[in-house]
Design an enzyme around this catalytic site. Sequence first.
Site, PDB file in Angstrom:
ATOM      1  N   GLY A  11      40.783  41.645  45.403  1.00 21.10           N
ATOM      2  CA  GLY A  11      39.864  42.387  44.527  1.00 21.10           C
ATOM      3  C   GLY A  11      38.423  42.121  44.921  1.00 21.10           C
ATOM      4  O   GLY A  11      38.074  41.001  45.270  1.00 21.10           O
ATOM      5  N   ARG A  72      44.624  45.472  49.979  1.00 19.19           N
ATOM      6  CA  ARG A  72      45.774  44.582  49.817  1.00 19.19           C
ATOM      7  C   ARG A  72      46.754  45.010  50.907  1.00 19.19           C
ATOM      8  O   ARG A  72      47.060  46.193  51.043  1.00 19.19           O
ATOM      9  CB  ARG A  72      46.379  44.723  48.431  1.00 19.19           C
ATOM     10  CG  ARG A  72      45.289  44.544  47.347  1.00 19.19           C
ATOM     11  CD  ARG A  72      45.816  43.957  46.080  1.00 19.19           C
ATOM     12  NE  ARG A  72      44.810  44.045  45.033  1.00 19.19           N
ATOM     13  CZ  ARG A  72      44.173  43.001  44.515  1.00 19.19           C
ATOM     14  NH1 ARG A  72      44.419  41.783  44.931  1.00 19.19           N
ATOM     15  NH2 ARG A  72      43.298  43.155  43.548  1.00 19.19           N
ATOM     16  N   ASP A 103      43.052  33.671  45.757  1.00 20.27           N
ATOM     17  CA  ASP A 103      44.118  32.797  46.277  1.00 20.27           C
ATOM     18  C   ASP A 103      45.078  33.518  47.224  1.00 20.27           C
ATOM     19  O   ASP A 103      45.551  32.923  48.197  1.00 20.27           O
ATOM     20  CB  ASP A 103      44.867  32.091  45.132  1.00 20.27           C
ATOM     21  CG  ASP A 103      45.452  33.069  44.126  1.00 20.27           C
ATOM     22  OD1 ASP A 103      45.127  34.264  44.195  1.00 20.27           O
ATOM     23  OD2 ASP A 103      46.242  32.622  43.276  1.00 20.27           O
ATOM     24  N   THR A 125      36.047  35.948  43.656  1.00 25.36           N
ATOM     25  CA  THR A 125      36.844  36.681  42.658  1.00 25.36           C
ATOM     26  C   THR A 125      36.187  36.501  41.301  1.00 25.36           C
ATOM     27  O   THR A 125      35.679  35.419  41.004  1.00 25.36           O
ATOM     28  CB  THR A 125      38.308  36.174  42.609  1.00 25.36           C
ATOM     29  OG1 THR A 125      38.913  36.630  41.398  1.00 25.36           O
ATOM     30  CG2 THR A 125      38.420  34.661  42.635  1.00 25.36           C
ATOM     31  N   ASP A 127      37.685  36.226  38.641  1.00 25.15           N
ATOM     32  CA  ASP A 127      38.610  35.513  37.746  1.00 25.15           C
ATOM     33  C   ASP A 127      38.287  34.020  37.575  1.00 25.15           C
ATOM     34  O   ASP A 127      38.752  33.403  36.618  1.00 25.15           O
ATOM     35  CB  ASP A 127      40.050  35.650  38.257  1.00 25.15           C
ATOM     36  CG  ASP A 127      40.472  37.106  38.383  1.00 25.15           C
ATOM     37  OD1 ASP A 127      39.913  37.931  37.637  1.00 25.15           O
ATOM     38  OD2 ASP A 127      41.341  37.409  39.213  1.00 25.15           O
ATOM     39  N   ASP A 129      39.571  31.604  39.140  1.00 25.08           N
ATOM     40  CA  ASP A 129      40.888  30.976  39.001  1.00 25.08           C
ATOM     41  C   ASP A 129      41.298  30.133  40.211  1.00 25.08           C
ATOM     42  O   ASP A 129      42.479  29.983  40.496  1.00 25.08           O
ATOM     43  CB  ASP A 129      41.953  32.065  38.754  1.00 25.08           C
ATOM     44  CG  ASP A 129      42.007  33.097  39.868  1.00 25.08           C
ATOM     45  OD1 ASP A 129      41.121  33.085  40.741  1.00 25.08           O
ATOM     46  OD2 ASP A 129      42.942  33.919  39.864  1.00 25.08           O
ATOM     47  N   ARG A 171      43.088  37.803  35.202  1.00 24.31           N
ATOM     48  CA  ARG A 171      44.480  37.602  35.637  1.00 24.31           C
ATOM     49  C   ARG A 171      45.131  36.484  34.818  1.00 24.31           C
ATOM     50  O   ARG A 171      45.126  36.546  33.609  1.00 24.31           O
ATOM     51  CB  ARG A 171      44.536  37.327  37.133  1.00 24.31           C
ATOM     52  CG  ARG A 171      44.051  38.545  37.928  1.00 24.31           C
ATOM     53  CD  ARG A 171      44.911  38.816  39.093  1.00 24.31           C
ATOM     54  NE  ARG A 171      44.898  37.716  40.036  1.00 24.31           N
ATOM     55  CZ  ARG A 171      45.551  37.723  41.170  1.00 24.31           C
ATOM     56  NH1 ARG A 171      46.259  38.763  41.513  1.00 24.31           N
ATOM     57  NH2 ARG A 171      45.477  36.696  41.987  1.00 24.31           N
TER      58      ARG A 171
HETATM   59  P1  ATP Z   1      42.100  38.597  43.505  1.00 20.73           P
HETATM   60  O1  ATP Z   1      42.200  37.237  42.879  1.00 20.73           O
HETATM   61  O2  ATP Z   1      40.775  39.204  43.307  1.00 20.73           O
HETATM   62  O3  ATP Z   1      43.224  39.513  43.169  1.00 20.73           O
HETATM   63  P2  ATP Z   1      43.405  37.793  45.943  1.00 20.73           P
HETATM   64  O4  ATP Z   1      42.863  37.370  47.260  1.00 20.73           O
HETATM   65  O5  ATP Z   1      44.187  36.783  45.187  1.00 20.73           O
HETATM   66  O6  ATP Z   1      42.195  38.364  45.116  1.00 20.73           O
HETATM   67  P3  ATP Z   1      45.812  39.290  46.614  1.00 20.73           P
HETATM   68  O7  ATP Z   1      46.122  40.740  46.481  1.00 20.73           O
HETATM   69  O8  ATP Z   1      46.704  38.312  45.977  1.00 20.73           O
HETATM   70  O9  ATP Z   1      44.292  39.134  46.143  1.00 20.73           O
HETATM   71  O10 ATP Z   1      45.774  38.948  48.178  1.00 20.73           O
HETATM   72  C1  ATP Z   1      44.955  39.695  49.077  1.00 20.73           C
HETATM   73  C2  ATP Z   1      45.672  39.899  50.395  1.00 20.73           C
HETATM   74  O11 ATP Z   1      45.911  38.627  51.027  1.00 20.73           O
HETATM   75  C3  ATP Z   1      47.057  40.531  50.315  1.00 20.73           C
HETATM   76  O12 ATP Z   1      47.036  41.911  50.186  1.00 20.73           O
HETATM   77  C4  ATP Z   1      47.632  40.112  51.658  1.00 20.73           C
HETATM   78  O13 ATP Z   1      47.127  40.919  52.697  1.00 20.73           O
HETATM   79  C5  ATP Z   1      47.085  38.693  51.822  1.00 20.73           C
HETATM   80  N1  ATP Z   1      48.099  37.737  51.361  1.00 20.73           N
HETATM   81  C6  ATP Z   1      48.443  37.427  50.098  1.00 20.73           C
HETATM   82  N2  ATP Z   1      49.475  36.540  50.049  1.00 20.73           N
HETATM   83  C7  ATP Z   1      49.797  36.296  51.346  1.00 20.73           C
HETATM   84  C8  ATP Z   1      50.775  35.481  51.983  1.00 20.73           C
HETATM   85  N3  ATP Z   1      51.633  34.732  51.283  1.00 20.73           N
HETATM   86  N4  ATP Z   1      50.810  35.471  53.331  1.00 20.73           N
HETATM   87  C9  ATP Z   1      49.945  36.216  54.050  1.00 20.73           C
HETATM   88  N5  ATP Z   1      49.008  37.001  53.504  1.00 20.73           N
HETATM   89  C10 ATP Z   1      48.917  37.056  52.180  1.00 20.73           C
END
Ligand code: ATP
Length: 319
Positions: A11, A72, A103, A125, A127, A129, A171
Amino acid sequence: MKKIGILTSGGDAPGMNAAIRAVVRKAIYHNVEIFGIKNGFQGLIDDHIEKMDIGSVGDIIQRGGTILHSARSEDFKRDEGQQKGVEQLKKHGIEGLIVIGGDGSFRGAQKLTEKGYPCIGIPGTIDNDIAGTDFTIGFDTALNTVIEAIDKIRDTASSHERTFIIEVMGRHAGDLALWAGLADGAESILIPEKKDELQEIVDRLKRGQQRGKKHSIIILAEGVGNAFDYAEKIKENSNLETRVTVLGHIQRGGSPTAADRVLASRLGAQAVDLLLSGEAGKMTGIQNNKLMTHDIAGVLEEKHTIDLSMYQLSKELSI
Ligand code: ATP
């Protein structure tokens, strides 16, 4: 290292642009070439990679969103996707990568590091978090957006003598709701980290009403559940008329606050220093206003916690 890359993932959050600016400028300050990867890890797989210069990040420190765009990527969660990503980076001669995100994005960065490709994470982020940092980039701006919205809702709440339930993002974390609740003097704050009895909320609303209070504000973190369901439950347990506002994506946009711009600048510059000094698999963070470094692996294992004393305080101040 002579060439490094940067991407934003997950995000978007206000202040990501200020972090991109800091990374680009700090790299160039060290005579290191810097490449921007568009659309997160998906853009990495698809080779959306372009060299950036000092001018690429001009006039963006005040802008919300991310000029590198975010995405994503399911492909990147698989081994083949990650291999492809490393191939693309190597094709351009890029020796290290900085990932700004939450994360999930850090899991991606960790996977690349485990494959021998050095990555550094910057927590971005709204959040808040992520363990190992008191604040993530974007949290302060989102908080201020929430406060501004609640102040406006308050005007109509008092005019109509209503109870408003306001659902905020976060979240699985209650930080945004907790901080907003304290900053706005909410009657009740509902967060996933602490289960509040419905009866207690209703009692507090009634006490307020009895002493002539014209309106009540309840802030509900999205991680607790749906605000409309809570409104229904409150109605069932009292005769109170409730209205629901789900703030939604307004919380993710807007010009970053000074605090977020400063945080982003500090963390962005630190990330470049870490990469250039040979570190890998680390996250930049801030604790007690000091820059910190943590292993991403440890950060992902540790659970982010909220300050429960703030929760207690909010109750004491809304008796
Ligand atoms: P937010 O907290 O704002 O949602 P985020 O980084 O946690 O941000 P996610 O959608 O969970 O958002 O992860 C972003 C991208 O990171 C995913 O679309 C994917 O490309 C990559 N990603 C997430 N988990 C994994 C994983 N276990 N292994 C490899 N890549 C990952």
